[in-house]
Design a protein around this motif. Structure first.
Motif, short mmCIF file in Angstrom:
data_model
loop_
_atom_site.label_atom_id
_atom_site.label_comp_id
_atom_site.label_asym_id
_atom_site.label_seq_id
_atom_site.Cartn_x
_atom_site.Cartn_y
_atom_site.Cartn_z
N VAL A 80 0.88 -1.17 0.00
CA VAL A 80 0.00 0.00 0.00
C VAL A 80 0.91 1.22 0.00
CG1 VAL A 80 -1.91 1.17 1.14
CG2 VAL A 80 -1.72 -1.32 1.28
N ALA A 81 1.29 1.64 -1.20
CA ALA A 81 2.32 2.66 -1.34
C ALA A 81 1.90 4.02 -0.81
CB ALA A 81 2.75 2.78 -2.80
N TRP A 82 0.59 4.35 -0.92
CA TRP A 82 0.16 5.67 -0.44
C TRP A 82 0.24 5.79 1.08
CZ3 TRP A 82 -3.80 4.85 2.81
CH2 TRP A 82 -4.76 3.88 2.53
N ALA A 83 0.39 4.66 1.77
CA ALA A 83 0.61 4.70 3.22
C ALA A 83 2.09 4.64 3.56
CB ALA A 83 -0.13 3.54 3.89
N GLY A 84 2.94 4.70 2.54
CA GLY A 84 4.38 4.71 2.76
C GLY A 84 4.99 3.34 2.98
N GLU A 85 4.24 2.27 2.68
CA GLU A 85 4.74 0.93 2.93
C GLU A 85 5.40 0.35 1.68
OE1 GLU A 85 1.70 -0.53 6.46
OE2 GLU A 85 1.85 -1.69 4.61
N SER A 86 6.57 -0.22 1.85
CA SER A 86 7.22 -0.96 0.77
C SER A 86 6.82 -2.42 0.79
CB SER A 86 8.75 -0.84 0.88
OG SER A 86 9.19 -1.32 2.14
N GLU A 87 6.25 -2.86 1.91
CA GLU A 87 5.73 -4.21 2.05
C GLU A 87 4.51 -4.15 2.96
OE1 GLU A 87 7.55 -7.73 4.47
OE2 GLU A 87 8.40 -7.84 2.43
N SER A 88 3.42 -4.79 2.54
CA SER A 88 2.18 -4.75 3.31
C SER A 88 1.67 -6.16 3.56
CB SER A 88 1.10 -3.95 2.57
OG SER A 88 1.50 -2.62 2.36
N ASN A 131 -1.56 -8.86 3.82
CA ASN A 131 -2.76 -9.05 3.00
C ASN A 131 -3.98 -8.32 3.54
OD1 ASN A 131 -2.08 -10.58 0.69
ND2 ASN A 131 -1.93 -12.45 1.93
N TRP A 132 -4.14 -8.25 4.86
CA TRP A 132 -5.34 -7.59 5.38
C TRP A 132 -5.38 -6.12 4.98
CZ3 TRP A 132 -5.12 -3.27 8.25
CH2 TRP A 132 -3.99 -3.02 9.04
N PHE A 133 -4.19 -5.48 4.90
CA PHE A 133 -4.15 -4.08 4.50
C PHE A 133 -4.36 -3.94 2.99
CE2 PHE A 133 -1.56 0.12 4.94
CZ PHE A 133 -2.74 0.84 4.97
N HIS A 134 -3.79 -4.86 2.23
CA HIS A 134 -4.03 -4.89 0.79
C HIS A 134 -5.53 -5.05 0.51
CE1 HIS A 134 -4.07 -6.30 -3.37
NE2 HIS A 134 -4.62 -7.43 -2.95
N ILE A 135 -6.19 -5.93 1.24
CA ILE A 135 -7.63 -6.15 1.07
C ILE A 135 -8.41 -4.89 1.45
CG2 ILE A 135 -9.62 -7.45 1.96
CD1 ILE A 135 -7.65 -9.87 2.19
N ALA A 136 -8.01 -4.25 2.55
CA ALA A 136 -8.68 -3.01 2.97
C ALA A 136 -8.49 -1.92 1.93
CB ALA A 136 -8.13 -2.55 4.32
N ARG A 137 -7.29 -1.85 1.33
CA ARG A 137 -7.07 -0.88 0.26
C ARG A 137 -7.99 -1.17 -0.93
NH1 ARG A 137 -2.28 -0.78 -2.77
NH2 ARG A 137 -2.37 -3.06 -2.68
N ASP A 138 -8.14 -2.45 -1.29
CA ASP A 138 -9.05 -2.80 -2.38
C ASP A 138 -10.50 -2.41 -2.03
OD1 ASP A 138 -7.03 -3.74 -3.94
OD2 ASP A 138 -7.77 -5.80 -4.06
N TYR A 139 -10.85 -2.54 -0.76
CA TYR A 139 -12.19 -2.13 -0.33
C TYR A 139 -12.40 -0.63 -0.60
CZ TYR A 139 -16.17 -1.00 2.63
OH TYR A 139 -17.38 -0.52 3.08
N THR A 140 -11.40 0.18 -0.28
CA THR A 140 -11.55 1.62 -0.52
C THR A 140 -11.70 1.92 -2.00
OG1 THR A 140 -9.18 2.18 -0.72
CG2 THR A 140 -10.11 2.10 1.51
N GLU A 141 -11.04 1.14 -2.84
CA GLU A 141 -11.17 1.33 -4.29
C GLU A 141 -12.60 1.05 -4.74
OE1 GLU A 141 -8.93 2.07 -7.05
OE2 GLU A 141 -7.93 3.05 -5.35
N LYS A 142 -13.12 -0.10 -4.31
CA LYS A 142 -14.49 -0.45 -4.72
C LYS A 142 -15.51 0.52 -4.14
CE LYS A 142 -14.16 -5.39 -5.76
NZ LYS A 142 -15.00 -5.39 -6.97
N TRP A 143 -15.31 0.95 -2.90
CA TRP A 143 -16.26 1.88 -2.27
C TRP A 143 -16.27 3.21 -3.01
CZ3 TRP A 143 -17.06 6.64 -0.40
CH2 TRP A 143 -18.12 6.85 0.48
#
Length: 279
Positions: free
Chosen positions: A130-138, A140-152
């Motif tokens: 999740v690069a916009w949160a400054g992470e070079s490695e994330s 899966n739960w955060f990746h899934i949450a990021r995908d949720y924000t995209e769909k929402w």
């Protein structure tokens, strides 16, 4: 406020979002499909096509290991350019598809997409950070949450265009969205100097969102685990303005005029630079 490492439960909400999206799209008139949206040059139909691309691309790349076009530049700027190119190419080609075909494909791929997400170990390393949160490695739960924000937020862009926004503005669906966005706050403040113990308080809503405090420690800025009475700066923003700011539908200057702020100006300004999308 939970510690930064506590996962945000978004996985059960994907099927809820998909059901609401399909009900909405099936109710639209031909004129509705052509309406302009907050996504600049994209119409309602274009955003629906983009949501389909998200489903199919995830299934192809992450479930099936087929990446097709891979980026040449893995820097932040390079990834933004890569994603913008993919998005534009897909939306342009999908203009050949009818609304009925798009709805059918969204229904089928959405179910497969959610089924795939349910196979992931939430604590394993995600394929993409999740690069916009400054992470070079994330994880899966955060990746899934990021995908949720995209769909929402893409569904809400469609709903804005057809004046049917209330369905997603509920505590069940909005709170996980904004909580995920708030995980980007420490990165937004990464270059801000302040004494250890300094706090910045952010309130979204609060009836739909909540209140968060960002605290400066010896290791940098972190989301605080609990709220304290004193904050050096405060920002209060309406839910509708918040999601639009974080997804670039409102500019920092526009949103600043709509917010209630108090305290140290140098600690207020970085909040309006938080962007939780890459392309």
């Amino acid at each position: 406020m939970p510690p930064f490492s506590v996962p945000i439960e978004t996985l059960p909400l994907f099927s809820v979002l998909d059901k609401k999206l399909l009900e909405l799209l099936r109710s639209l008139t031909p004129a509705d499909w052509a309406r302009p949206t907050l996504a600049r040059q994209w119409t309602v139909k274009d955003i629906a096509a983009h949501l389909l691309d998200g489903n199919l691309r995830t299934l192809s790349m992450l479930r099936d290991g087929y990446f097709g076009e891979e980026p040449n530049d893995f820097s932040y700027a390079g990834m933004v350019a890569y994603l913008n190119g993919l998005n534009a190419d897909w939306v342009r080609a999908a203009r050949r598809l009818s609304p009925a075909v798009l709805v059918e494909l969204l229904a089928a791929s959405g179910a497969e997409y959610t089924a795939y997400l349910n196979t992931l170990d939430p604590w394993a390393t995600a394929a993409f950070s999740v690069a916009w949160a400054g992470e070079s490695e994330s994880l899966n739960w955060f990746h899934i949450a990021r995908d949720y924000t995209e769909k929402w937020h893409h569904q809400q862009q469609i709903r804005e265009a057809v004046d049917q926004t209330e369905a997603l503005m509920t505590p069940e669906l909005f709170r996980p969205l904004i909580e995920t966005f708030m995980r980007g706050l420490p990165h937004a403040y990464r270059e801000v100097a302040a004494p250890a113990g300094t706090r910045v308080q952010v309130t979204i809503g609060p009836e739909l969102g909540g209140t968060w405090q960002l605290e400066r420690s010896s290791k940098g800025w972190q989301l605080a685990e609990s709220l304290q009475a004193v904050a050096a700066a405060t920002v209060t923003l309406a839910p509708d303005h918040a999601w639009k700011l974080f997804t670039k539908a409102l500019s920092a200057a526009e949103t600043r005029q709509l917010a209630q702020v108090g305290g140290n100006e140098q600690l207020i300004a970085p909040f309006f630079g938080l962007v939780a999308v890459m392309a």
